[in-house]
Design a protein around this motif. Sequence first.
Motif, PDB file in Angstrom:
ATOM      1  N   THR A  33       0.915  -0.988  -0.037  1.00  0.00           N
ATOM      2  CA  THR A  33       0.124   0.232  -0.298  1.00  0.00           C
ATOM      3  C   THR A  33       0.685   1.435  -0.209  1.00  0.00           C
ATOM      4  N   ARG A  34       1.942   1.652   0.859  1.00  0.00           N
ATOM      5  CA  ARG A  34       2.961   2.406   0.758  1.00  0.00           C
ATOM      6  C   ARG A  34       3.279   2.886  -1.102  1.00  0.00           C
ATOM      7  N   ILE A  35       3.619   1.627  -1.205  1.00  0.00           N
ATOM      8  CA  ILE A  35       4.728   1.697  -2.281  1.00  0.00           C
ATOM      9  C   ILE A  35       3.026   1.873  -3.583  1.00  0.00           C
ATOM     10  N   MET A  36       1.809   1.673  -3.719  1.00  0.00           N
ATOM     11  CA  MET A  36       1.524   1.930  -4.583  1.00  0.00           C
ATOM     12  C   MET A  36       0.833   3.504  -4.623  1.00  0.00           C
ATOM     13  N   THR A  37       0.826   3.644  -3.139  1.00  0.00           N
ATOM     14  CA  THR A  37       0.613   5.456  -2.639  1.00  0.00           C
ATOM     15  C   THR A  37       1.069   6.069  -3.647  1.00  0.00           C
ATOM     16  N   ALA A  38       3.108   5.497  -3.517  1.00  0.00           N
ATOM     17  CA  ALA A  38       4.314   6.628  -3.884  1.00  0.00           C
ATOM     18  C   ALA A  38       3.798   6.510  -5.142  1.00  0.00           C
ATOM     19  N   ALA A  39       3.211   5.306  -5.717  1.00  0.00           N
ATOM     20  CA  ALA A  39       3.238   5.687  -7.484  1.00  0.00           C
ATOM     21  C   ALA A  39       2.399   6.263  -8.300  1.00  0.00           C
ATOM     22  N   VAL A  40       0.873   6.530  -7.538  1.00  0.00           N
ATOM     23  CA  VAL A  40       0.276   7.434  -8.110  1.00  0.00           C
ATOM     24  C   VAL A  40      -0.126   8.699  -8.283  1.00  0.00           C
ATOM     25  N   ARG A  41       1.576   9.125  -7.165  1.00  0.00           N
ATOM     26  CA  ARG A  41       1.681  10.271  -7.500  1.00  0.00           C
ATOM     27  C   ARG A  41       2.215  10.498  -8.400  1.00  0.00           C
ATOM     28  N   VAL A  42       1.617  10.729  -9.282  1.00  0.00           N
ATOM     29  CA  VAL A  42       2.748  11.123 -10.948  1.00  0.00           C
ATOM     30  C   VAL A  42       1.582  12.002 -11.184  1.00  0.00           C
ATOM     31  N   PRO A  43       2.402  12.804 -12.731  1.00  0.00           N
ATOM     32  CA  PRO A  43       1.587  13.923 -13.622  1.00  0.00           C
ATOM     33  C   PRO A  43       0.163  13.416 -13.495  1.00  0.00           C
ATOM     34  N   ASP A  44      -0.576  13.919 -13.681  1.00  0.00           N
ATOM     35  CA  ASP A  44      -2.229  13.424 -14.416  1.00  0.00           C
ATOM     36  C   ASP A  44      -3.130  14.791 -14.191  1.00  0.00           C
ATOM     37  N   HIS A  45      -3.005  15.238 -15.434  1.00  0.00           N
ATOM     38  CA  HIS A  45      -3.230  16.468 -16.305  1.00  0.00           C
ATOM     39  C   HIS A  45      -4.963  16.089 -15.885  1.00  0.00           C
TER      40      HIS A  45
END
Length: 187
Positions: A33-45
């Motif tokens: 969950t921690r890994i995926m939480t970090a992963a979805v902090r991407v540019p998302d216009h």
Amino acid sequence: MPASPEAAEFLLTRRSRPARLLGLPEPDREALTRIMTAAVRVPDHGKLEPWRLIVLRGVALGRFAKAIRERAEETGEDAEKGALAFEQAPVAIAVVASPVESDKIPQIEQTLSAGGVALSLLNAALAEGWGANWLTGWPAYDVDLREKELGLADHEWIVGFIYIGTGVGEVPDRPRPDLDKIVTWRD
């Protein structure tokens, strides 16, 4: 944001670990969950979240590997090449591109955002000390596997599978890009 020399050093030295060099223990649900939480902090216009994740662990990995082998018999694809990583790694996360209809945000930007999630997922796993690798292979492109086994909709597709586990053995390094060949400076 303050400078982070440790993060910069990580990015300069990071290396993926082949699925065959991933073993137990595997990250638990909290670590994933921690890994995926970090992963979805991407540019998302447009804040569309044009991606989603499917976590395969334990029995689900075995079921998917079996389905790949059965599908290979039907299609003539290489069963070993398709299923082996799912049989070797303790965790596989499918990064699914799930474009959203938008008048403002083109699909290519949504696709690039989904690719950003895959890379961030890989790097987050590595940064947390796990071994990880990003692969696709023919199962990622097989419509029957995507729909029947992973539940993807017609408009969705797999960006890649991120395999995660404890690193075992030595990781071979590979040649890295020569910046002189790929960078053009315009001052």
